[in-house]
Motif scaffolding. Structure first.
Motif, PDB file in Angstrom:
ATOM      1  N   HIS A 221      38.087  34.744  40.454  1.00  0.00           N
ATOM      2  CA  HIS A 221      38.108  34.568  41.852  1.00  0.00           C
ATOM      3  C   HIS A 221      36.576  34.514  42.210  1.00  0.00           C
ATOM      4  O   HIS A 221      35.878  35.228  42.155  1.00  0.00           O
ATOM      5  N   ASP A 223      35.469  34.655  45.072  1.00  0.00           N
ATOM      6  CA  ASP A 223      34.847  35.981  46.151  1.00  0.00           C
ATOM      7  C   ASP A 223      34.960  37.155  45.483  1.00  0.00           C
ATOM      8  O   ASP A 223      34.653  38.122  46.069  1.00  0.00           O
ATOM      9  N   ASP A 224      34.942  37.121  44.183  1.00  0.00           N
ATOM     10  CA  ASP A 224      34.796  38.602  43.451  1.00  0.00           C
ATOM     11  C   ASP A 224      33.351  38.421  42.623  1.00  0.00           C
ATOM     12  O   ASP A 224      33.620  38.008  41.486  1.00  0.00           O
ATOM     13  N   GLN A 226      31.725  40.596  41.182  1.00  0.00           N
ATOM     14  CA  GLN A 226      31.619  41.277  39.945  1.00  0.00           C
ATOM     15  C   GLN A 226      32.593  40.966  38.880  1.00  0.00           C
ATOM     16  O   GLN A 226      32.786  41.737  37.762  1.00  0.00           O
ATOM     17  N   LYS A 227      33.449  39.997  39.121  1.00  0.00           N
ATOM     18  CA  LYS A 227      34.533  39.922  38.307  1.00  0.00           C
ATOM     19  C   LYS A 227      35.384  40.874  37.624  1.00  0.00           C
ATOM     20  O   LYS A 227      35.544  41.175  36.271  1.00  0.00           O
ATOM     21  N   LEU A 228      35.929  41.638  38.548  1.00  0.00           N
ATOM     22  CA  LEU A 228      36.346  43.138  38.210  1.00  0.00           C
ATOM     23  C   LEU A 228      37.804  42.915  37.296  1.00  0.00           C
ATOM     24  O   LEU A 228      37.905  43.723  36.405  1.00  0.00           O
ATOM     25  N   GLU A 229      38.489  41.580  37.715  1.00  0.00           N
ATOM     26  CA  GLU A 229      39.668  41.409  36.761  1.00  0.00           C
ATOM     27  C   GLU A 229      39.411  41.230  35.459  1.00  0.00           C
ATOM     28  O   GLU A 229      40.167  41.884  34.367  1.00  0.00           O
TER      29      GLU A 229
END
Length: 280
Positions: A221, A223-224, A226-229
């Motif tokens: 994503h 808009d993320d 930190q690439k948390l997923e």
């Protein structure tokens, strides 16, 4: 591979301790049940290590090998040691000395003097239950591509593709499978609604199932930042394979995680006349 604190770097071909043969094949997944549970020749020990706390160990022997398992708060280690690697005329008649030599193949730094034999009948049942809890349906590995010039985890997790060599490497490891409707081992990936991506990499090895958490196949994503997923899956894998597609050194602590314990760094050897990877 760039040196970093708290990590031990082993070069390819680093040998295992002499005489030590870990039993990791599928038929030995129930190692304790097969060789120790309800075995009258099995010997059980309990002890307290100054750094590892409460520990347990069990040993058994046949005509040609010793088998042993060591239990600590850090995990379980098992080993098979040929008698020829232990036996001297003096050692054969001193059980404590033999146990000490076997222990060196499990944990060279642990002192055999902390152990005391025990005949607690419930201990075998407790260790069997522990083994059964540790057995999983399959194995999971993180799989990450690091490109030229990338030196932080946000860069690495931001890659949506890794180039031809990355794709060639993936094809060596397993098969690309569609997650929706997948009925095999999932490693926590969503097989109903594609919330963890639409595809993944899967393989079978020695009768066991292997699922890879491939960073470039996990959801991305913009808009993320930190690439948390992606971090959620790869960051929870005990072993992570990093494919370095470039010459920038990779540091094992680049990915922040309390669960990554083993990082395997792979770099292609190129045949410059064709720009293809050269087989080892």
């Amino acid at each position: 591979m760039q040196p970093c604190d708290l990590w031990t770097i082993e070069q390819p071909g680093t040998p295992a301790p002499a005489g030590s043969v870990p039993e990791d094949s599928p038929e030995d997944r129930f190692f304790f049940r097969r060789y120790f549970y309800e075995n009258n020749s099995a010997v059980f020990y309990l002890g307290v290590d100054p750094t590892k706390g409460s520990v347990a160990m069990c040993t058994t022997k046949t005509s040609d090998v010793y088998r042993a398992v060591l239990y600590t708060k850090h995990g379980t280690k098992k080993v098979v040691v040929p008698k020829a690697n232990l036996a001297t005329p003096k050692t054969l008649f001193r059980k404590v000395s033999t146990m000490s030599r076997v222990l060196k193949h499990l944990d060279p730094d642990m002192n055999a003097k902390i152990f005391r034999k025990t005949t607690r009948p419930e201990l075998a049942k407790e260790l069997l239950a522990l083994e059964e809890r540790q057995i999983t349906a399959g194995s999971k590995f993180g799989l990450v591509c690091a490109l030229q010039g990338q030196t932080c985890e946000n860069d690495v997790f931001g890659n949506t593709e890794g180039g031809k060599h990355w794709e060639d490497f993936l094809s060596l490891l397993g098969d690309k499978i569609a997650l929706r409707g997948w009925t095999g081992y999932t490693a926590g990936l969503d097989v109903r609604n594609d919330t963890t991506g639409t595809h993944s990499l899967y393989a079978k090895h020695n009768g066991g199932e292997v699922m890879f958490h491939v960073s470039t196949m996990l959801p991305y994503h913009k808009d993320d930042p930190q690439k948390l997923e992606r971090k959620r899956h790869v960051g929870n894998d005990i072993c992570v394979i990093v494919f370095v597609n470039g010459t920038t050194p990779y540091s094992a602590d680049m990915i922040t995680s309390h669960f990554n314990h083993v990082v395997l760094v792979v770099q292609p050897v190129l045949n410059h006349s064709s720009d293809d990877m050269t087989p080892p």
